[in-house]
Design a protein around this motif. Structure first.
Motif, mmCIF file in Angstrom:
data_model
loop_
_atom_site.group_PDB
_atom_site.id
_atom_site.type_symbol
_atom_site.label_atom_id
_atom_site.label_comp_id
_atom_site.label_asym_id
_atom_site.label_seq_id
_atom_site.Cartn_x
_atom_site.Cartn_y
_atom_site.Cartn_z
ATOM 1 N N LYS A 1 -14.959 -31.066 26.991
ATOM 2 C CA LYS A 1 -14.202 -29.938 27.528
ATOM 3 C C LYS A 1 -13.360 -30.370 28.717
ATOM 4 O O LYS A 1 -12.257 -29.900 28.904
ATOM 5 N N LYS A 2 -13.916 -31.237 29.539
ATOM 6 C CA LYS A 2 -13.211 -31.680 30.744
ATOM 7 C C LYS A 2 -12.275 -32.852 30.453
ATOM 8 O O LYS A 2 -11.629 -33.371 31.333
ATOM 9 N N ASN A 3 -12.292 -33.288 29.193
ATOM 10 C CA ASN A 3 -11.315 -34.270 28.735
ATOM 11 C C ASN A 3 -11.445 -35.662 29.361
ATOM 12 O O ASN A 3 -10.468 -36.239 29.800
ATOM 13 N N ARG B 1 -25.223 -31.301 25.140
ATOM 14 C CA ARG B 1 -24.570 -30.424 26.132
ATOM 15 C C ARG B 1 -23.696 -31.233 27.081
ATOM 16 O O ARG B 1 -22.588 -30.829 27.407
ATOM 17 N N ILE B 2 -24.232 -32.368 27.532
ATOM 18 C CA ILE B 2 -23.465 -33.231 28.434
ATOM 19 C C ILE B 2 -22.207 -33.726 27.725
ATOM 20 O O ILE B 2 -21.109 -33.683 28.275
ATOM 21 N N GLU B 3 -22.379 -34.164 26.492
ATOM 22 C CA GLU B 3 -21.243 -34.634 25.686
ATOM 23 C C GLU B 3 -20.203 -33.523 25.533
ATOM 24 O O GLU B 3 -19.005 -33.739 25.662
ATOM 25 N N ASN B 4 -20.671 -32.302 25.274
ATOM 26 C CA ASN B 4 -19.787 -31.159 25.091
ATOM 27 C C ASN B 4 -18.990 -30.868 26.371
ATOM 28 O O ASN B 4 -17.778 -30.658 26.323
ATOM 29 N N GLU B 5 -19.671 -30.867 27.516
ATOM 30 C CA GLU B 5 -18.989 -30.640 28.796
ATOM 31 C C GLU B 5 -17.945 -31.726 29.047
ATOM 32 O O GLU B 5 -16.845 -31.461 29.501
ATOM 33 N N ARG B 6 -18.329 -32.956 28.753
ATOM 34 C CA ARG B 6 -17.434 -34.090 28.946
ATOM 35 C C ARG B 6 -16.165 -33.897 28.107
ATOM 36 O O ARG B 6 -15.054 -34.083 28.589
#
Length: 115
Positions: free
Chosen positions: A90-92, A83-88
């Protein structure tokens, strides 16, 4: 009905359905091409045994690489990490360690920027 789903796909559907409090189960199942009965059965299995509950041992072997710790605690850690990786993503930005061990955040250039 659709193809056979693996335990991770079933878990994803359960989490997605439970996050959408305004959607009726029947409508959600129709949109995702699964039967109400299957979805109810999966939710019960998931509530009782997590990812393990959704799978027969043979199925789980096909999903998880050899040597993966199958404890619930480990699943939770892995999901959090993803999830953290995914958010990261997304925020580029990316996270890197410098030579002296510091953690730094580096902005990635947008894919569609005209530079």
């Amino acid at each position: 009905m659709g193809k056979q789903l693996n335990p991770l796909e079933k878990e994803f559907l359960i989490r997605t359905y439970r996050a959408k409090t305004d959607v009726k189960l029947a409508d959600f199942c129709r949109m995702n091409d699964v039967s109400d009965a299957s979805m109810r059965k999966w939710m019960k299995q998931y509530d009782e045994g997590g990812l393990e509950g959704l799978s027969r041992a043979s199925e789980l072997g096909e999903v998880l690489p050899e040597g993966v710790d199958r404890s619930e605690e480990n699943y939770k850690r892995e999901i959090l990490k993803l999830r953290i990786e995914n958010e990261r993503l997304k925020k580029n930005y990316t996270v890197q360690k410098t030579e002296d061990g510091q953690t730094v955040f580096i902005r990635l250039s947008p894919k569609n920027s005209k530079s």
